[in-house]
Write an enzyme that holds these catalytic residues in place. Structure first.
Site, PDB file in Angstrom:
ATOM      1  N   ASP A  16       0.870  -1.163   0.000  1.00  0.00           N
ATOM      2  CA  ASP A  16       0.000   0.000   0.000  1.00  0.00           C
ATOM      3  C   ASP A  16       0.923   1.233   0.000  1.00  0.00           C
ATOM      4  O   ASP A  16       2.141   1.105   0.161  1.00  0.00           O
ATOM      5  CB  ASP A  16      -0.896  -0.039   1.242  1.00  0.00           C
ATOM      6  CG  ASP A  16      -1.762   1.196   1.406  1.00  0.00           C
ATOM      7  OD1 ASP A  16      -2.298   1.690   0.394  1.00  0.00           O
ATOM      8  OD2 ASP A  16      -1.858   1.698   2.547  1.00  0.00           O
ATOM      9  N   ASP A  18      -0.175   5.163   1.085  1.00  0.00           N
ATOM     10  CA  ASP A  18      -0.429   6.093   2.186  1.00  0.00           C
ATOM     11  C   ASP A  18      -0.390   5.375   3.533  1.00  0.00           C
ATOM     12  O   ASP A  18      -1.027   4.338   3.723  1.00  0.00           O
ATOM     13  CB  ASP A  18      -1.792   6.770   2.012  1.00  0.00           C
ATOM     14  CG  ASP A  18      -1.792   7.771   0.875  1.00  0.00           C
ATOM     15  OD1 ASP A  18      -0.791   8.487   0.710  1.00  0.00           O
ATOM     16  OD2 ASP A  18      -2.802   7.826   0.139  1.00  0.00           O
TER      17      ASP A  18
END
Length: 279
Positions: A16, A18
């Site tokens: 991922d 953020d």
């Protein structure tokens, strides 16, 4: 143009973005630092996140902020040295690194190029973004809003990360390929459920993904290894990579400067294969 590092058989690491690769949220960073938090607070109750981010880019443009201003803002944000080291070392060990994120191509490419790790990744699956003829940054949904809905009740309508993982798994094949998935948010739960025995999920401790996993660990087939800092992420990731590579791997002579020179592929809305990311 140099190519992305060649992948060793079997180890696919999916990040991922953020609050995982970066410790902060790139959308919030730009909106706050460029002075549009007031408009964000006004519009947030009325809009879904992806169209809201496109609307916020229009707001910044109307206030005289250019695409280069946004780039400069993104470049000003820190990236943990342990995360950079983890990415470069995993690439040097021959892992196939990918990003699956609900951010956007403009933000991710800007940040990772600035920190010299963009080319360590073979593929980025995220919401497409481009600067239009008026100089305004436009952000679109990953799943084409005009197409049939993705049908996943766990994910936002603009992106089902589980379906992206399924495509990555299909491309990798079922033999001798194992996955490490690293994330933090609710959107990372669906892809975690797609992992198999022999795979690993690394949830950020005390964040939504970790809490969802803890609510019923029996639903996951993958082995769970939490982390809560860049240093822990690096240590855990490299431990798992060495565990998955037999015999234990040594860092190769791969020149990490290639991470700065090469470009990953980008999965764009409406496309069923990875395409080159434009400069």
């Amino acid at each position: 143009m140099a190519s992305a590092p060649a992948a060793a058989p079997g180890v696919v690491v999916v990040f991922d973005f953020d609050r995982t690769i970066i410790e902060w949220d790139s959308d919030n960073w730009v909106i706050t630092k460029l002075g549009a938090a007031d408009a964000f607070r006004r519009l947030r109750p009325t809009m879904r996140w992806n169209p809201l981010m496109d609307r916020m880019m229009a707001e910044l443009h109307a206030r005289g902020k250019t695409a280069e201003d946004i780039r400069d803002c993104l470049r000003s944000a820190p990236l943990d040295a342990h995360i950079i080291s983890a990415i470069k070392t995993a690439a040097a060990l021959g892992c196939d690194l990918k990003v699956v994120s609900d951010a956007n191509t403009f933000f991710i490419e800007t940040i990772m190029a600035h920190h010299g790790v963009l080319g360590c990744f073979s593929e980025i699956s995220t919401n497409p973004a481009h600067v239009d003829a008026d100089g305004r940054l436009r952000i679109s949904p990953f799943h084409d809003s005009a197409a049939e809905p993705h049908g996943c009740s766990l994910c936002p309508e603009n992106m089902c990360k589980g379906k992206i993982i399924e495509k990555i798994q299909a491309m990798a094949g079922t033999n001798n390929h194992h996955f490490i998935y690293i994330g933090d948010g609710m959107g990372d739960y669906c892809p975690s459920l797609k992992l198999s025995e022999g795979d690993y999920v690394m949830p950020k401790e005390n964040y939504p993904l970790w809490k969802l996993i803890c609510s019923n660990k029996q639903l996951l087939k993958a082995e769970v290894h939490p982390w809560n800092s860049g240093e822990e992420l690096e240590k855990t990731l490299l431990m798992l990579v060495n565990k998955m590579i037999t015999p234990p791997a040594q860092v190769s002579s791969f020149d990490c400067s290639k991470c700065e020179m090469s470009k990953p592929a980008s999965t764009e809305v409406g496309h069923h294969q990875a395409l080159p990311v434009p400069h």
